[in-house]
Structure formats: C-alpha cells, structure tokens
Design a protein around this motif. Structure first.
Motif, PDB file in Angstrom:
ATOM      1  N   GLY A  43       0.812  -1.141  -0.007  1.00 11.83           N
ATOM      2  CA  GLY A  43       0.047  -0.111   0.156  1.00 11.83           C
ATOM      3  C   GLY A  43       1.074   1.279   0.035  1.00 11.83           C
ATOM      4  N   ILE A  44       0.304   2.348   0.194  1.00 15.73           N
ATOM      5  CA  ILE A  44       0.983   3.729   0.532  1.00 15.73           C
ATOM      6  C   ILE A  44       1.146   4.092   1.888  1.00 15.73           C
ATOM      7  N   ASP A  45       2.399   4.400   2.400  1.00 15.49           N
ATOM      8  CA  ASP A  45       2.728   4.818   3.688  1.00 15.49           C
ATOM      9  C   ASP A  45       3.308   6.250   3.381  1.00 15.49           C
ATOM     10  N   ILE A  46       2.498   7.172   3.939  1.00 17.27           N
ATOM     11  CA  ILE A  46       3.148   8.648   3.937  1.00 17.27           C
ATOM     12  C   ILE A  46       3.132   9.305   5.237  1.00 17.27           C
ATOM     13  N   CYS A  47       4.215   9.788   5.371  1.00 21.70           N
ATOM     14  CA  CYS A  47       4.650  10.496   6.473  1.00 21.70           C
ATOM     15  C   CYS A  47       3.835  11.870   6.730  1.00 21.70           C
ATOM     16  N   GLU A  53      -4.309  18.587  10.923  1.00 21.23           N
ATOM     17  CA  GLU A  53      -5.379  17.359  10.887  1.00 21.23           C
ATOM     18  C   GLU A  53      -6.466  17.681   9.993  1.00 21.23           C
ATOM     19  N   GLU A  54      -6.806  18.775   9.728  1.00 22.64           N
ATOM     20  CA  GLU A  54      -7.686  19.228   8.587  1.00 22.64           C
ATOM     21  C   GLU A  54      -7.142  18.627   6.969  1.00 22.64           C
ATOM     22  N   ASN A  55      -5.993  18.811   7.064  1.00 19.15           N
ATOM     23  CA  ASN A  55      -5.441  18.370   5.796  1.00 19.15           C
ATOM     24  C   ASN A  55      -5.270  16.881   5.757  1.00 19.15           C
ATOM     25  N   VAL A  56      -4.918  16.130   6.739  1.00 17.27           N
ATOM     26  CA  VAL A  56      -4.907  14.780   6.837  1.00 17.27           C
ATOM     27  C   VAL A  56      -6.189  14.327   6.545  1.00 17.27           C
ATOM     28  N   ARG A  57      -7.400  14.752   7.033  1.00 17.16           N
ATOM     29  CA  ARG A  57      -8.864  14.535   6.605  1.00 17.16           C
ATOM     30  C   ARG A  57      -9.016  14.495   5.204  1.00 17.16           C
ATOM     31  N   CYS A  72      -8.011   3.371   4.890  1.00 14.36           N
ATOM     32  CA  CYS A  72      -7.082   4.471   5.229  1.00 14.36           C
ATOM     33  C   CYS A  72      -6.861   4.474   6.581  1.00 14.36           C
ATOM     34  N   GLN A  73      -5.843   4.723   7.237  1.00 12.11           N
ATOM     35  CA  GLN A  73      -5.705   4.491   8.634  1.00 12.11           C
ATOM     36  C   GLN A  73      -4.541   5.575   8.861  1.00 12.11           C
ATOM     37  N   VAL A  74      -4.811   6.211   9.984  1.00 17.62           N
ATOM     38  CA  VAL A  74      -3.421   6.932  10.498  1.00 17.62           C
ATOM     39  C   VAL A  74      -2.804   6.205  11.947  1.00 17.62           C
ATOM     40  N   VAL A  75      -1.623   5.843  11.834  1.00 19.14           N
ATOM     41  CA  VAL A  75      -0.834   5.118  12.811  1.00 19.14           C
ATOM     42  C   VAL A  75       0.179   5.702  13.268  1.00 19.14           C
ATOM     43  N   HIS A  82       1.936   8.156  10.620  1.00 19.00           N
ATOM     44  CA  HIS A  82       1.889   7.987   9.115  1.00 19.00           C
ATOM     45  C   HIS A  82       0.244   7.648   8.427  1.00 19.00           C
ATOM     46  N   LEU A  83       0.202   7.991   7.567  1.00 18.87           N
ATOM     47  CA  LEU A  83      -1.016   7.679   6.746  1.00 18.87           C
ATOM     48  C   LEU A  83      -0.966   6.365   5.992  1.00 18.87           C
ATOM     49  N   ILE A  84      -1.583   5.387   6.502  1.00 18.14           N
ATOM     50  CA  ILE A  84      -1.538   4.011   5.607  1.00 18.14           C
ATOM     51  C   ILE A  84      -2.660   4.011   4.609  1.00 18.14           C
ATOM     52  N   VAL A  85      -2.299   3.807   3.459  1.00 15.55           N
ATOM     53  CA  VAL A  85      -3.494   3.553   2.471  1.00 15.55           C
ATOM     54  C   VAL A  85      -3.367   2.034   1.769  1.00 15.55           C
ATOM     55  N   LYS A  86      -4.388   1.187   2.379  1.00 17.09           N
ATOM     56  CA  LYS A  86      -4.514   0.107   2.024  1.00 17.09           C
ATOM     57  C   LYS A  86      -5.130  -0.275   0.595  1.00 17.09           C
ATOM     58  N   LEU A  87      -4.338  -0.720  -0.326  1.00 15.42           N
ATOM     59  CA  LEU A  87      -4.973  -0.818  -1.893  1.00 15.42           C
ATOM     60  C   LEU A  87      -5.710  -2.287  -2.048  1.00 15.42           C
TER      61      LEU A  87
END
Length: 122
Positions: A43-47, A53-57, A72-75, A82-87
């Motif tokens: 998936g995609i892992d973004i620091c 927070e508004e931009n993360v949303r 999508c999950q903030v971990v 990081h924002l993890i996007v599972k594809l």
C-alpha cells in the motif's frame, strides 16, 4: 528545431507545470522519506508529521473515493504519525496515480499554508 505557435495561455500553463515538477523534485530532495516508503503489504505509507489534522482528513477523504482503496488509517510511527492507504488489487498505474495525487494535495496545502503565514506577517 521544431517551432510551433502556441497561445500565451498554453505557454503559461506549460510553464506552471514545469514549475510544479521542479517544486516536487525539490520537495523530494528536501523530505526524501515522506514519499519513498511503501507499507509491507504494497500500500501507500505517507509520513504526515507536521501536517495539520484538517489536511490529513482531506487526504483520507480523497483516498477513500478511489475505487482501488480498501482502507485508510493514521498509525503511530515513533514520535509522529503516518497515513497508511491499503490498496485493493488493481493496476500499478492506479497506485502511482493515487500517490501522485496525494502528493499534489499535500504540496498544495503546504504552499497555501506558507502563503497564509507570509500574508499574516505583513
């Protein structure tokens, strides 16, 4: 050398694209880790350290609208997140395109934030 006539508007749009590409390269050199990671499942892992927070949303909402995104999950990641996007399975181009779109959203947010901070200093 091939020369063709283009309108002033087309020329300006092309120059803006070139500037955006140059800024993206500069960002990648300045923050190389933000975009170099893939999560262990492909998936995609973004620091998202220092991303409001508004931009993360906004990033999460954008990603969830993509048909190839499963979750999508903030971990937590050490002392930041990081924002993890599972594809879901899909074409490689879809992953690359989503990553580029998320990067453009973050760049645009950062540029607007910088502009607003500079405007408030005046």
């Amino acid at each position: 050398m091939d020369k063709k006539k283009v309108s002033g508007q087309e020329y300006i749009l092309e120059e803006l694209r070139n500037i955006r590409i140059a800024i993206r390269r500069s960002e990648k050199n300045q923050f190389p880790d933000r975009w170099s990671k893939k999560d262990k499942d492909g998936g995609i892992d973004i620091c998202i350290q220092d991303v409001p927070e508004e931009n993360v949303r906004r990033l999460i909402a954008f990603a969830k609208n993509n048909p190839f995104v499963g979750a999508c999950q903030v971990v937590p990641h050490g002392d930041h997140t990081h924002l993890i996007v599972k594809l879901l399975s899909g074409p490689v181009d879809a992953t690359r395109s989503l990553r580029n779109d998320l990067e453009e959203i973050l760049e645009g947010d950062r540029l607007r934030q910088d502009h607003n901070e500079n405007a408030s200093v005046k």
